[in-house]
Every structure is written in structure tokens, then in C-alpha cells.
Enzyme design. Structure first.
Site, mmCIF file in Angstrom:
data_model
loop_
_atom_site.group_PDB
_atom_site.id
_atom_site.type_symbol
_atom_site.label_atom_id
_atom_site.label_comp_id
_atom_site.label_asym_id
_atom_site.label_seq_id
_atom_site.Cartn_x
_atom_site.Cartn_y
_atom_site.Cartn_z
ATOM 1 N N HIS A 53 0.911 -1.179 0.027
ATOM 2 C CA HIS A 53 0.073 -0.055 -0.133
ATOM 3 C C HIS A 53 0.841 1.161 -0.031
ATOM 4 O O HIS A 53 2.070 1.163 0.631
ATOM 5 C CB HIS A 53 -0.931 -0.077 1.252
ATOM 6 C CG HIS A 53 -2.280 0.844 1.028
ATOM 7 N ND1 HIS A 53 -2.096 2.223 1.039
ATOM 8 C CD2 HIS A 53 -3.511 0.663 0.441
ATOM 9 C CE1 HIS A 53 -3.300 2.711 0.694
ATOM 10 N NE2 HIS A 53 -4.070 1.671 0.370
ATOM 11 N N ASP B 212 -7.793 -5.736 -0.704
ATOM 12 C CA ASP B 212 -8.282 -6.586 -1.777
ATOM 13 C C ASP B 212 -7.933 -8.078 -1.417
ATOM 14 O O ASP B 212 -8.616 -8.922 -2.191
ATOM 15 C CB ASP B 212 -7.629 -6.077 -2.911
ATOM 16 C CG ASP B 212 -8.246 -4.961 -3.377
ATOM 17 O OD1 ASP B 212 -9.268 -4.648 -3.638
ATOM 18 O OD2 ASP B 212 -7.366 -3.905 -3.828
HETATM 19 N N1 CMC Z 1 4.146 -7.534 -4.315
HETATM 20 C C1 CMC Z 1 5.453 -7.612 -4.281
HETATM 21 N N2 CMC Z 1 6.525 -6.519 -4.076
HETATM 22 C C2 CMC Z 1 5.539 -5.290 -3.791
HETATM 23 C C3 CMC Z 1 4.425 -5.274 -3.816
HETATM 24 C C4 CMC Z 1 3.592 -6.513 -3.966
HETATM 25 N N3 CMC Z 1 2.195 -6.272 -3.852
HETATM 26 N N4 CMC Z 1 3.688 -4.081 -3.476
HETATM 27 C C5 CMC Z 1 4.877 -3.158 -3.463
HETATM 28 N N5 CMC Z 1 6.229 -4.260 -3.538
HETATM 29 C C6 CMC Z 1 7.461 -3.717 -3.627
HETATM 30 C C7 CMC Z 1 8.025 -2.998 -5.026
HETATM 31 O O1 CMC Z 1 8.155 -4.065 -6.031
HETATM 32 C C8 CMC Z 1 9.140 -2.085 -4.550
HETATM 33 O O2 CMC Z 1 10.138 -2.587 -4.387
HETATM 34 P P1 CMC Z 1 11.324 -2.005 -4.873
HETATM 35 O O3 CMC Z 1 11.618 -0.824 -3.910
HETATM 36 O O4 CMC Z 1 12.432 -3.249 -4.530
HETATM 37 O O5 CMC Z 1 11.201 -1.689 -6.205
HETATM 38 C C9 CMC Z 1 8.291 -1.532 -3.220
HETATM 39 O O6 CMC Z 1 7.559 -2.577 -2.646
HETATM 40 C C10 CMC Z 1 7.577 -0.380 -3.173
HETATM 41 O O7 CMC Z 1 6.563 -0.507 -4.094
HETATM 42 P P2 CMC Z 1 5.849 0.454 -5.078
HETATM 43 O O8 CMC Z 1 5.096 -0.310 -6.192
HETATM 44 O O9 CMC Z 1 6.788 1.491 -5.396
HETATM 45 O O10 CMC Z 1 4.784 1.078 -4.009
HETATM 46 P P3 CMC Z 1 3.632 2.018 -4.378
HETATM 47 O O11 CMC Z 1 3.467 2.874 -3.247
HETATM 48 O O12 CMC Z 1 3.950 3.002 -5.756
HETATM 49 O O13 CMC Z 1 2.351 1.126 -4.909
HETATM 50 C C11 CMC Z 1 0.672 -0.247 -4.592
HETATM 51 C C12 CMC Z 1 1.424 0.821 -4.047
HETATM 52 C C13 CMC Z 1 -0.806 -0.871 -3.827
HETATM 53 C C14 CMC Z 1 0.126 0.031 -6.382
HETATM 54 C C15 CMC Z 1 1.577 -1.456 -4.885
HETATM 55 O O14 CMC Z 1 2.070 -2.024 -3.345
HETATM 56 C C16 CMC Z 1 1.107 -2.703 -5.515
HETATM 57 O O15 CMC Z 1 1.214 -2.724 -6.792
HETATM 58 N N6 CMC Z 1 0.364 -3.857 -4.895
HETATM 59 C C17 CMC Z 1 -0.316 -4.883 -5.620
HETATM 60 C C18 CMC Z 1 -1.458 -4.358 -6.354
HETATM 61 C C19 CMC Z 1 -2.726 -4.209 -5.146
HETATM 62 O O16 CMC Z 1 -3.192 -5.076 -4.402
HETATM 63 N N7 CMC Z 1 -3.504 -2.864 -5.186
HETATM 64 C C20 CMC Z 1 -4.382 -2.905 -4.262
HETATM 65 C C21 CMC Z 1 -4.061 -1.606 -3.419
HETATM 66 S S1 CMC Z 1 -5.139 -1.617 -1.839
HETATM 67 C C22 CMC Z 1 -6.720 -1.149 -2.435
HETATM 68 C C23 CMC Z 1 -6.900 -0.199 -3.717
HETATM 69 O O17 CMC Z 1 -6.377 0.789 -3.691
HETATM 70 O O18 CMC Z 1 -7.787 -0.511 -4.459
#
Ligand code: CMC
Length: 371
Positions: A257, A308
């Protein structure tokens, strides 16, 4: 000017609707844990739109207004029958139907406060009906009209399945709607606010928000979680599956998140519901698999589950088609979108940030015949 990737940490608006402080989510100051345990979805809608809990009379009035506005214009139903629906995602159908709904509303472009509130009621009431009608029409079934004696949670399940849901199903679904109703400046809510801050209309704002929610990094994640559980198939395959994803640097859906660091406070409620419902439906392995996935992702990656993750096995247990999970998110989140749209109108300034330019420096135009 230096850009902040993904606007992380940028405070883009004031709001009185919801807040996330130290991993605690509140709607108008009420902890989500209390609301999930005690409030009906209609109470929460009232809270988000009026910034106070309703008394009994106010709640009854809102429920009545919603029930009176649930039926769809026949043209919206007929339009679904024009397409070959097998490859149409229900979020695309919802996005199109909401836009179309605006064409039937004589007040669509009237911007007075009272007219906007009436449109909010109409949208909140009709979105569940659209999702249920689409789900039936694509299976060759007739849509089921809403019942005047049921609340939104029960009515949605009734319109979807054509039979009255039992109390456990209604309780679980109501709780899920309460938990998804609002979430500060998430991507779809921000989209809605950007859209209406140009003084565009509510239908445009909600259509834009649905488009943003559809993506798998936002609302679309719940459907992807179920896909993952189905793909894995059995508990003994979990470790190999996850380790391959980790090696390929693929995201695990339902985890992570932008704002929460220790964990999403909504996830524990859905986890509890998942345990209960998967047992009741004779599919406890979906809960057991989810727990094992959570243990591995949390311990090896340090990334907690979000809203989710367990909602997938909850909706599956309620007998809901997997590609309807994200539209159901919209059935709930439209209440928050509408609250934010009304708040934006009440104190509007166009939202127009800047970009950090990283393209080429000044160039001299060369005529096409000389290139
Ligand atoms: N699985 C594996 N690694 C992850 C995940 C994940 N679900 N989420 C974050 N990371 C890692 C990411 O690869 C990155 O690693 P590094 O720094 O080594 O490159 C680090 O954690 C930071 O991640 P980010 O993508 O830069 O984080 P963000 O704040 O931009 O994205 C997010 C937040 C929710 C989009 C992301 O965690 C994600 O893609 N999660 C999976 C999709 C998901 O479950 N979305 C629902 C979110 S909650 C409800 C909603 O909003 O609908």
C-alpha cells in the site's frame, strides 16, 4: 521543479470526509473498526455525505430515496443487449452505463447544490442495479427488479441471484460495503476530484473514477487475487509459485500500500469474514491458502496484505463471479466518490499541477520535405 513520482507524500487537498493517520482509517472521525462492526452501509453513506451520523428519521428518509431511485432506464438495459458481452469486462460495462445514465438525467448539467445531491442519490441507487443487471444479461437471464423492502446490501445480492440472500450473506456483504466506502485521496477519488474541479458534471466525475478503479494496481487487484488463488490451486504449490514471482520481480496482488506501512486496517475484518464464509461454503482451503500466502509474503518481503486480499475469498464465498469483484468495489466506493465530488464543488479550485520537463532542449523546426 522536481517531480515526485506517483505524487507520493504530496498533500493535494483538504478533506473532512476520511483520514488515514498512523495506519488508522476513520470516516468523519469514526474508526472504521466500529463502523464495520455496527453500521449499515446506508448509515455510512449518510455519514460521508452529511459529515454526521443520521438519526433514525434521517436514515429512513435516505433509504427511501435510494430505494425509489434504483430502477434503471430501459435504454441502459437495452444497450447491454447490443453488444457481444462474453469479452466485455463488467467494469467497462459499468463505466459505459454510468456515462449513458447521464443522458437520461434532465439535471445532469445543473450545478446547484440540491440538484447535485439528487444526482448523488440517483447514482448511488442505480450503480448496484447496473452491476447486477449486466451480470444477468450476459448469462442470458432477465434483470431482476430491486425490492422496496430490502436495504442496499440485500437488494444487490437479490438482484444478482434472483433469490433473497440469508442473514449471514447480507451481514458479510454490508460489512464489505462499509469497509470499501471511502479511503481519503486514493487514485479513483483523486480522479473524480480532478474531473469535477473543472466544473464538469457528476456523471463525468463518476465515469472517470470508475476508469481509474478498474486498474489492477487499484480496485482491479481483488479479481487478480482470486485468479492467483485459482492458478495456485492447492497449498503445496504456494511456495514455488510465490518464489517464482519474487524471482521475476512480479507484484503479488492484494499486498502493499502506498500509505499503510504496518498494515491495512480493513484487511483483518475481511480475513475474519473469509475464515467464516469459506468454512460455511465448504471451501476452507481458500482461507487456508490465503493465510499461507500472507505468511510468506509478509515474512519474506515484509509487505502486508491490503483490503483486496481477503475480499477475494469473501466474494467468492458469496457466490459472486470473479470479474464482478471490482464492480462491487465501485458499488461501495461510489459513496466516497460522491462525497468528495460534493466537497470539491463546495470549495472548488481547478486542480492543475506542473510537470518537470525532461525532454530535449530548444529545437529548430524543419519543414517536412527537409527531414
Ligand atoms: N508484491 C511484491 N512487491 C511489492 C508489492 C507487491 N504487492 N507492493 C510493493 N512491492 C515492492 C515493490 O516492488 C517495490 O520494491 P523495490 O523498492 O525493491 O522496487 C516496493 O515494494 C515499493 O513498491 P511501489 O510499487 O513503489 O509502491 P507504491 O506505493 O507505488 O504502490 C501499490 C502501491 C498498492 C500500487 C503496490 O503495493 C502494488 O502494486 N500492490 C499490488 C496491487 C494491489 O494489491 N493493489 C491494491 C491496493 S489497496 C486497495 C486499492 O487501492 O484498491
Amino acid at each position: 521543479m522536481t517531480a515526485t513520482r506517483g505524487l507520493e507524500g504530496v498533500v493535494a487537498s483538504e478533506t473532512s470526509i476520511s483520514s488515514i493517520i498512523d495506519d488508522t482509517l476513520t470516516y468523519v472521525g469514526y474508526n472504521i473498526d466500529d463502523l464495520a462492526d455496527h453500521a449499515s452501509f446506508e448509515e455510512v453513506i449518510y455519514l460521508l455525505w452529511h459529515l454526521k451520523l443520521p438519526n433514525q428519521q434521517e436514515l429512513d428518509e435516505l433509504k427511501q430515496q435510494l430505494i425509489e431511485n434504483m430502477e434503471l432506464p430501459q435504454g441502459v438495459i437495452d444497450a447491454f443487449k447490443l453488444y457481444s458481452l462474453q469479452n466485455v469486462h463488467p467494469m467497462a460495462a459499468l463505466r459505459t452505463a454510468v456515462s449513458q445514465l447521464g443522458l437520461y438525467d434532465d439535471e445532469a448539467d445543473i450545478m446547484e447544490k440540491e440538484a447535485n445531491y439528487r444526482k448523488a442519490i440517483r447514482l448511488q441507487a442505480k450503480i448496484p442495479t447496473i452491476v447486477a443487471a449486466f451480470a444477468r444479461i450476459r448469462k442470458g437471464l432477465d434483470p431482476v427488479s430491486p425490492r422496496k423492502d430490502l436495504g442496499l446490501a440485500a437488494n444487490f445480492l437479490y438482484m444478482l441471484k434472483g433469490k433473497e440472500p440469508d442473514d449471514i450473506e447480507v451481514e458479510a456483504f454490508n460489512k464489505a460495503l462499509v469497509l470499501h466506502a471511502d479511503h481519503e485521496l486514493n487514485a479513483s477519488t483523486f480522479t473524480a476530484r480532478v474531473c469535477v474541479a473543472t466544473l464538469s458534471d457528476i456523471y463525468s466525475g463518476i465515469t472517470a473514477a470508475i476508469g481509474a478503479l478498474k486498474g489492477p494496481l487499484h480496485g482491479g487487484a481483488n479479481e487478480q487475487v482470486m485468479k492467483m488463488l485459482t492458478e495456485i490451486g492447492s497449498a503445496d504449490r504456494i511456495e514455488d509459485y510465490l518464489h517464482e514471482k519474487f524471482r521475476n520481480k512480479e507484484k503479488i496482488m492484494g499486498f502493499g500500500h502506498r500509505v499503510y506501512r504496518k498494515g491495512d486496517p480493513r484487511a483483518k475484518h475481511l480475513k475474519k469474514m473469509s475464515e467464516k464464509l469459506t468454512k460455511l461454503t465448504g471451501q476452507p482451503y481458500y482461507y487456508d491458502m490465503s493465510v499461507k500466502i500472507e505468511q510468506i509474503v509478509t515474512s519474506e518481503k515484509g509487505i502486508p496484505a491490503n483490503v483486496d486480499f481477503y475480499s477475494a475469498s469473501v466474494y467468492h464465498s458469496l457466490g459472486i463471479d470473479h470479474d464482478l469483484f471490482t464492480p462491487i468495489f465501485a458499488v461501495s466506493r461510489v459513496s466516497g466518490w460522491l462525497a468528495h465530488i460534493l466537497e470539491q464543488y463546495s470549495n472548488n479550485r481547478i486542480i492543475r499541477p506542473r510537470a518537470e520537463y525532461v525532454g530535449p532542449g530548444m529545437q529548430t523546426y524543419v519543414k517536412i520535405e527537409d527531414r
